[in-house]
Design an enzyme around this catalytic site. Sequence first.
Site, PDB file in Angstrom:
ATOM      1  NE  ARG A 158      -3.511  -2.020   2.746  1.00  0.00           N
ATOM      2  CZ  ARG A 158      -3.245  -3.305   3.546  1.00  0.00           C
ATOM      3  NH1 ARG A 158      -1.889  -3.606   3.927  1.00  0.00           N
ATOM      4  NH2 ARG A 158      -4.254  -4.249   3.678  1.00  0.00           N
ATOM      5  CE  LYS A 182      -6.295  -0.765   4.687  1.00  0.00           C
ATOM      6  NZ  LYS A 182      -7.784  -0.727   3.911  1.00  0.00           N
ATOM      7  CG  HIS A 253      -4.430   0.678  -3.816  1.00  0.00           C
ATOM      8  ND1 HIS A 253      -4.029   0.519  -2.684  1.00  0.00           N
ATOM      9  CD2 HIS A 253      -5.515  -0.539  -3.811  1.00  0.00           C
ATOM     10  CE1 HIS A 253      -4.400  -0.088  -1.770  1.00  0.00           C
ATOM     11  NE2 HIS A 253      -5.484  -0.984  -2.440  1.00  0.00           N
ATOM     12  NE  ARG A 256      -3.032  -3.567  -1.410  1.00  0.00           N
ATOM     13  CZ  ARG A 256      -2.419  -4.410  -0.413  1.00  0.00           C
ATOM     14  NH1 ARG A 256      -1.265  -4.826  -0.143  1.00  0.00           N
ATOM     15  NH2 ARG A 256      -3.237  -4.970   0.463  1.00  0.00           N
ATOM     16  CG  HIS A 279      -6.224  -8.594   1.254  1.00  0.00           C
ATOM     17  ND1 HIS A 279      -6.488  -9.042   0.042  1.00  0.00           N
ATOM     18  CD2 HIS A 279      -6.040  -7.380   1.295  1.00  0.00           C
ATOM     19  CE1 HIS A 279      -6.332  -8.015  -0.793  1.00  0.00           C
ATOM     20  NE2 HIS A 279      -6.232  -6.888  -0.009  1.00  0.00           N
ATOM     21  CE1 TYR A 288      -6.014  -6.802  -7.008  1.00  0.00           C
ATOM     22  CE2 TYR A 288      -6.331  -7.915  -5.009  1.00  0.00           C
ATOM     23  CZ  TYR A 288      -5.872  -6.631  -5.671  1.00  0.00           C
ATOM     24  OH  TYR A 288      -5.925  -5.567  -4.967  1.00  0.00           O
TER      25      TYR A 288
END
Length: 307
Positions: A158, A182, A253, A256, A279, A288
């Site tokens: 990110r 995150k 992004h 990524r 994730h 994806y």
Amino acid sequence: MARARSVPAPLEPDDIAALDRFVDHLWLERGASPNTRASYRSDLALLARWLQSRQVRLEAASEADLRAWLAAVGAGTGSRTQARRLSALRQFYRQQLAEGQRSDDPTARIEAPRLGRRLPRTLEEDEVARLLDAPDVDDPLGLRDRAMLELMYACGLRVSELVGLPMPRVNLARGLLQVQGKGGKERLVPMGEWAADWLARYLRQSRPLLMGGAAHDAVFLSQRGGVMSRQNFWQRLGLHARQAGIRSAPSPHTLRHAFATHLLNHGADLRSVQRLLGHADLSTTQIYTHVAQARLARLHAQHHPRA
């Protein structure tokens, strides 16, 4: 004559205190990002002012109040904005319920808007190659940009993870990054030889010049020797995209997305891509597979004689 701007009504002290507790809860218990915390607080402050004009306290709002507010602010806004507002309401009132501030959840019967699956914008492999080759590596800033682009594409970072990367989390000898994502969650990500080589070259040649003799912990530095900002990186990315002849300007992004899509195109399994991206939920990564399938369908239609 310029039209005077209306000043929002000040919030009641009780509402401010409730919002402060909620934002602290988002940070301490859920590890929510600064952007999420700011968005949720803004949404709830908007609601609190609307309720205030109707002499209703934020903590005492009914289901009917919330439905009326969502209808009032929903006109002309997208389904994702509506969904975010409802998410802010749900989390706020569920916290109120958990803390005993109220005995019911007024959002329990409010349905979220249906969101269509939005495929992320990505780049083809030849576009990525042109983008990575665009910076002038004889210039200190160009060499920095090349290292940043290589690292972002090689590691699926990110933009906040890239610009916030500190020196102690880089292990060039092992070719690994210790990334804090995150919610403060950490993961180890391999760099690959290309990205590691460009990073080493930047650290050796450009970074000392950008530091100007001052000590700094951040890996990537601005022209003035400070920490690179997300906005600065976005501007540099746009510059190099134009130099590379990429018409649709990519966002930070986008690299990524390209990282994940290209891994899947070359046979990587979904669980591995999930871990590399950081994730928490596999369903987030599954988008994806749709990008990869859409690309295969285009290739089939373009090249198969009976397509």
